[in-house]
Design a protein around this motif. Structure first.
Motif, PDB file in Angstrom:
ATOM      1  N   HIS A  90       0.827  -1.214   0.000  1.00  0.00           N
ATOM      2  CA  HIS A  90       0.000   0.000   0.000  1.00  0.00           C
ATOM      3  C   HIS A  90       0.857   1.258   0.000  1.00  0.00           C
ATOM      4  CE1 HIS A  90      -4.228  -1.491   0.789  1.00  0.00           C
ATOM      5  NE2 HIS A  90      -3.491  -2.588   0.657  1.00  0.00           N
ATOM      6  N   THR A  91       1.810   1.294  -0.949  1.00  0.00           N
ATOM      7  CA  THR A  91       2.666   2.469  -1.083  1.00  0.00           C
ATOM      8  C   THR A  91       2.841   2.823  -2.555  1.00  0.00           C
ATOM      9  OG1 THR A  91       4.708   1.145  -1.151  1.00  0.00           O
ATOM     10  CG2 THR A  91       4.010   1.978   1.008  1.00  0.00           C
ATOM     11  N   VAL A  92       3.185   4.082  -2.795  1.00  0.00           N
ATOM     12  CA  VAL A  92       3.607   4.525  -4.119  1.00  0.00           C
ATOM     13  C   VAL A  92       4.983   5.146  -3.977  1.00  0.00           C
ATOM     14  CG1 VAL A  92       1.289   4.867  -5.077  1.00  0.00           C
ATOM     15  CG2 VAL A  92       2.412   6.762  -3.896  1.00  0.00           C
ATOM     16  N   GLU A  93       5.798   4.944  -5.001  1.00  0.00           N
ATOM     17  CA  GLU A  93       7.132   5.547  -5.013  1.00  0.00           C
ATOM     18  C   GLU A  93       7.115   6.698  -5.997  1.00  0.00           C
ATOM     19  OE1 GLU A  93      11.676   4.481  -6.364  1.00  0.00           O
ATOM     20  OE2 GLU A  93      10.429   2.851  -5.574  1.00  0.00           O
ATOM     21  N   LEU A  94       7.670   7.828  -5.566  1.00  0.00           N
ATOM     22  CA  LEU A  94       7.700   9.025  -6.396  1.00  0.00           C
ATOM     23  C   LEU A  94       8.998   9.098  -7.197  1.00  0.00           C
ATOM     24  CD1 LEU A  94       6.263  11.604  -3.849  1.00  0.00           C
ATOM     25  CD2 LEU A  94       5.038  10.046  -5.376  1.00  0.00           C
ATOM     26  N   GLN A  95       9.021   9.992  -8.183  1.00  0.00           N
ATOM     27  CA  GLN A  95      10.196  10.156  -9.039  1.00  0.00           C
ATOM     28  C   GLN A  95      11.459  10.432  -8.242  1.00  0.00           C
ATOM     29  OE1 GLN A  95       8.576  13.316 -11.414  1.00  0.00           O
ATOM     30  NE2 GLN A  95       7.960  11.942 -13.073  1.00  0.00           N
ATOM     31  N   ASN A  96      11.334  11.150  -7.144  1.00  0.00           N
ATOM     32  CA  ASN A  96      12.517  11.498  -6.355  1.00  0.00           C
ATOM     33  C   ASN A  96      12.901  10.411  -5.346  1.00  0.00           C
ATOM     34  OD1 ASN A  96      10.652  11.736  -4.282  1.00  0.00           O
ATOM     35  ND2 ASN A  96      11.106  13.872  -3.826  1.00  0.00           N
ATOM     36  N   GLY A  97      12.175   9.277  -5.367  1.00  0.00           N
ATOM     37  CA  GLY A  97      12.483   8.172  -4.474  1.00  0.00           C
ATOM     38  C   GLY A  97      11.667   8.135  -3.195  1.00  0.00           C
ATOM     39  N   ASP A  98      10.952   9.217  -2.869  1.00  0.00           N
ATOM     40  CA  ASP A  98      10.095   9.211  -1.681  1.00  0.00           C
ATOM     41  C   ASP A  98       9.024   8.139  -1.827  1.00  0.00           C
ATOM     42  OD1 ASP A  98      11.509  11.333  -0.657  1.00  0.00           O
ATOM     43  OD2 ASP A  98       9.937  12.827  -1.004  1.00  0.00           O
TER      44      ASP A  98
END
Length: 118
Positions: A90-98
């Protein structure tokens, strides 16, 4: 563990903005995080016309301002789109790695025209 539900909306366009308004209009009191790869606030995409090219700022119709997003209690992550969804965690990873956790995920990314081979 918190009982407050978090909804992440991926896609900060017209559909994502409409979802926010519907959620709050239906008394959803949890956290809403709006994530988009554009740096702009959500705005209505007008039908194509010459005015879009000649007067782009005049044809852009803002749906949610910074003030309205704040009033609605929405966290807006701009210019940092989602590159990976981990449905199990239940997570998403953003372009900056967050990494951003969610209880529910709404994909409102819209579409893009694709040319088919002749």
């Amino acid at each position: 563990m918190s009982n407050i539900e978090t909804i992440v909306i991926v896609g900060a366009g017209q559909a994502g903005a409409s979802a926010i308004l519907e959620l709050r209009g239906n008394k959803f009191e949890g956290n809403i995080i709006l994530i988009g790869d554009e740096i702009h606030l959500p705005y209505e995409r007008p039908p194509l016309s010459k005015d879009v090219i000649l007067k782009p700022e005049e044809t852009k119709i803002e749906i949610l301002s910074e003030e309205k997003l704040a009033d609605l209690g929405v966290e807006h992550i701009r210019g940092n789109g989602v590159v990976k969804i981990n449905a199990e965690a239940h997570t998403v990873e953003l372009q900056n790695g967050d990494v951003v956790a969610y209880d529910k995920l709404l994909l409102a990314t819209g579409g893009a025209a694709r040319r088919l081979p002749n």
